[in-house]
Design a protein around this motif. Structure first.
Motif, PDB file in Angstrom:
ATOM      1  N   TYR A   4     -45.507  33.900  52.067  1.00  0.00           N
ATOM      2  CA  TYR A   4     -46.091  33.774  50.745  1.00  0.00           C
ATOM      3  C   TYR A   4     -47.423  33.037  50.834  1.00  0.00           C
ATOM      4  N   PHE A   5     -48.440  33.615  50.209  1.00  0.00           N
ATOM      5  CA  PHE A   5     -49.762  33.000  50.105  1.00  0.00           C
ATOM      6  C   PHE A   5     -49.930  32.565  48.652  1.00  0.00           C
ATOM      7  N   SER A  55     -59.409  46.141  64.193  1.00  0.00           N
ATOM      8  CA  SER A  55     -60.084  47.373  63.828  1.00  0.00           C
ATOM      9  C   SER A  55     -59.928  47.672  62.338  1.00  0.00           C
ATOM     10  N   GLU A  56     -58.846  47.193  61.747  1.00  0.00           N
ATOM     11  CA  GLU A  56     -58.633  47.291  60.315  1.00  0.00           C
ATOM     12  C   GLU A  56     -57.657  46.185  59.909  1.00  0.00           C
ATOM     13  N   PRO A  57     -57.698  45.759  58.639  1.00  0.00           N
ATOM     14  CA  PRO A  57     -56.850  44.641  58.212  1.00  0.00           C
ATOM     15  C   PRO A  57     -55.396  45.050  58.005  1.00  0.00           C
ATOM     16  N   ILE A  58     -54.587  44.842  59.027  1.00  0.00           N
ATOM     17  CA  ILE A  58     -53.156  45.122  58.949  1.00  0.00           C
ATOM     18  C   ILE A  58     -52.416  43.791  58.986  1.00  0.00           C
ATOM     19  N   PHE A  59     -51.541  43.566  58.016  1.00  0.00           N
ATOM     20  CA  PHE A  59     -50.864  42.285  57.902  1.00  0.00           C
ATOM     21  C   PHE A  59     -50.006  42.003  59.137  1.00  0.00           C
ATOM     22  N   ALA A  60     -50.073  40.775  59.609  1.00  0.00           N
ATOM     23  CA  ALA A  60     -49.271  40.352  60.751  1.00  0.00           C
ATOM     24  C   ALA A  60     -47.797  40.274  60.362  1.00  0.00           C
ATOM     25  N   HIS A  61     -46.942  40.404  61.363  1.00  0.00           N
ATOM     26  CA  HIS A  61     -45.510  40.219  61.179  1.00  0.00           C
ATOM     27  C   HIS A  61     -45.189  38.726  61.221  1.00  0.00           C
ATOM     28  N   ILE A 106     -57.587  38.259  50.067  1.00  0.00           N
ATOM     29  CA  ILE A 106     -56.722  38.859  51.079  1.00  0.00           C
ATOM     30  C   ILE A 106     -56.458  40.318  50.714  1.00  0.00           C
ATOM     31  N   LYS A 107     -56.757  41.203  51.634  1.00  0.00           N
ATOM     32  CA  LYS A 107     -56.549  42.628  51.392  1.00  0.00           C
ATOM     33  C   LYS A 107     -56.198  43.305  52.708  1.00  0.00           C
ATOM     34  N   GLY A 108     -55.409  44.354  52.630  1.00  0.00           N
ATOM     35  CA  GLY A 108     -55.024  45.064  53.842  1.00  0.00           C
ATOM     36  C   GLY A 108     -53.831  45.957  53.582  1.00  0.00           C
ATOM     37  N   ARG A 109     -53.173  46.339  54.667  1.00  0.00           N
ATOM     38  CA  ARG A 109     -51.999  47.203  54.532  1.00  0.00           C
ATOM     39  C   ARG A 109     -50.939  46.769  55.538  1.00  0.00           C
ATOM     40  N   TYR A 110     -49.738  47.272  55.322  1.00  0.00           N
ATOM     41  CA  TYR A 110     -48.633  47.001  56.234  1.00  0.00           C
ATOM     42  C   TYR A 110     -48.723  47.901  57.461  1.00  0.00           C
ATOM     43  N   ASP A 111     -48.236  47.389  58.557  1.00  0.00           N
ATOM     44  CA  ASP A 111     -48.138  48.155  59.794  1.00  0.00           C
ATOM     45  C   ASP A 111     -47.270  49.390  59.545  1.00  0.00           C
ATOM     46  N   GLY A 112     -47.828  50.581  59.779  1.00  0.00           N
ATOM     47  CA  GLY A 112     -47.067  51.807  59.587  1.00  0.00           C
ATOM     48  C   GLY A 112     -47.080  52.351  58.174  1.00  0.00           C
ATOM     49  N   ASP A 113     -47.859  51.754  57.301  1.00  0.00           N
ATOM     50  CA  ASP A 113     -47.933  52.190  55.902  1.00  0.00           C
ATOM     51  C   ASP A 113     -49.405  52.300  55.524  1.00  0.00           C
ATOM     52  N   GLU A 114     -49.807  53.416  54.973  1.00  0.00           N
ATOM     53  CA  GLU A 114     -51.209  53.639  54.644  1.00  0.00           C
ATOM     54  C   GLU A 114     -51.608  53.057  53.294  1.00  0.00           C
ATOM     55  N   THR A 115     -50.638  52.526  52.532  1.00  0.00           N
ATOM     56  CA  THR A 115     -50.936  51.971  51.211  1.00  0.00           C
ATOM     57  C   THR A 115     -51.771  50.709  51.346  1.00  0.00           C
ATOM     58  N   TYR A 116     -52.931  50.703  50.711  1.00  0.00           N
ATOM     59  CA  TYR A 116     -53.850  49.566  50.806  1.00  0.00           C
ATOM     60  C   TYR A 116     -53.580  48.592  49.661  1.00  0.00           C
ATOM     61  N   CYS A 134     -56.141  35.725  41.494  1.00  0.00           N
ATOM     62  CA  CYS A 134     -55.515  35.184  42.708  1.00  0.00           C
ATOM     63  C   CYS A 134     -54.022  34.955  42.486  1.00  0.00           C
ATOM     64  N   PRO A 135     -53.232  36.012  42.399  1.00  0.00           N
ATOM     65  CA  PRO A 135     -51.781  35.847  42.214  1.00  0.00           C
ATOM     66  C   PRO A 135     -51.104  35.404  43.505  1.00  0.00           C
ATOM     67  N   ILE A 136     -49.875  34.951  43.395  1.00  0.00           N
ATOM     68  CA  ILE A 136     -49.072  34.710  44.592  1.00  0.00           C
ATOM     69  C   ILE A 136     -48.874  36.045  45.307  1.00  0.00           C
ATOM     70  N   LEU A 137     -49.143  36.043  46.607  1.00  0.00           N
ATOM     71  CA  LEU A 137     -49.043  37.266  47.396  1.00  0.00           C
ATOM     72  C   LEU A 137     -47.900  37.131  48.389  1.00  0.00           C
ATOM     73  N   ALA A 138     -46.978  38.085  48.371  1.00  0.00           N
ATOM     74  CA  ALA A 138     -45.880  38.114  49.341  1.00  0.00           C
ATOM     75  C   ALA A 138     -46.132  39.223  50.346  1.00  0.00           C
TER      76      ALA A 138
END
Length: 266
Positions: free
Chosen positions: A231-232, A176-182, A199-209, A217-221
């Motif tokens: 790490y991507f 339903s929305e892009p929330i990063f997997a655990h 890659i874009k989204g937010r953490y589970d339980g955090d509204e920060t996008y 394209c930086p390294i994404l943790a």
């Protein structure tokens, strides 16, 4: 000990130059190549040959990417030529045939395929034996990722998904929305395949996008409290932007954490 990781080189000798500088900085580190060595830039053959030498010398490990698999399929039975050529395989064939024969041949011709088979048998054999993942210390290196919707991602993720998967690795089951997997593993996960600017989204339980504006394209943790990070590291080398010349990541094999990096176009 440290381990250097690079993914999605896509025929760029500029990326290989960045890698050599990082290897000189960490001369005792092992290097893990995370797939997609070809397509996009005109030096696919040189890149793969360099990786083959480093693996043979015991200085490096290499795993399989989806572009590498498409080249192997082309050399074996040519059943997926159209799909590969749509992803840059036609230009790869043209450049590799010219590098091996000095001739310019239409990439779709039988003569080109015969030249590829004749001149790159050893490369095909090398790609054919590549695993889909590498475990080094506290880190799992994989090209695309695991299907984290599975009850046992390590056991149940198919070989095809390990080199092609995207959303089912990046995000949780609910689309339903892009929330990063655990991260269900007690290992750091390092993957390429998807340029991080996409890659874009937010953490589970955090509204920060969280979003990086492509083509950056930086390294994404992605790191939840109490879990090992993911790490991507795909720096968008296949994107067509000249400034995108890859990311080189250096990890602590015991903690699985990023220690150092060389990142372009961030």
């Amino acid at each position: 000990m440290t381990v250097i990781a690079v993914s999605d080189i896509h025929g760029s000798m500029t990326v290989m130059g960045h890698l050599r500088r990082m290897q000189a900085k960490y001369p005792d580190a092992v290097t893990v190549f995370c797939g997609d060595y070809i397509d996009g830039h005109p030096h696919s053959a040189e890149v793969v040959r360099s990786i083959m030498r480093q693996v043979a010398d015991g200085r490096a490990y290499a795993i399989l990417g989806n572009h590498d698999q498409m080249l192997l399929d082309y050399l074996r039975d040519d059943v997926n030529r159209q799909a590969w050529f749509m992803n840059g395989g036609d230009k790869t064939v043209a450049s590799m045939v010219h590098a091996a024969t000095g001739k310019d041949m239409p990439p779709e011709s039988d003569a080109s395929r015969h030249a590829m088979i004749d001149k790159y048998t050893d490369m095909g054999e090398f790609i054919a034996q590549l695993p889909t993942m590498c475990v080094y210390g506290k880190i799992i290196f994989i090209h695309a990722g695991f299907d984290l919707s599975k009850a046992d991602p390590l056991r149940d993720t198919s070989a095809v998904d390990r080199i092609w998967i995207r959303e089912d690795y990046i995000y949780r089951n609910d689309r339903s929305e892009p929330i990063f997997a655990h991260n269900p593993f007690d290992y750091t996960l390092v993957s390429g395949h998807t340029p991080t600017g996409l890659i874009k989204g937010r953490y589970d339980g955090d509204e920060t996008y969280i979003e990086t504006k492509f083509p950056k394209c930086p390294i994404l943790a992605v790191h939840y409290d109490g879990e090992s990070p993911r790490y991507f590291i795909d720096g968008g080398v296949h994107s067509g932007y000249k400034e995108n010349q890859g990311n080189i990541a250096v990890f602590d094999e015991e903690t699985g954490l990023l220690l150092d990096s060389l990142q372009t176009n961030i």
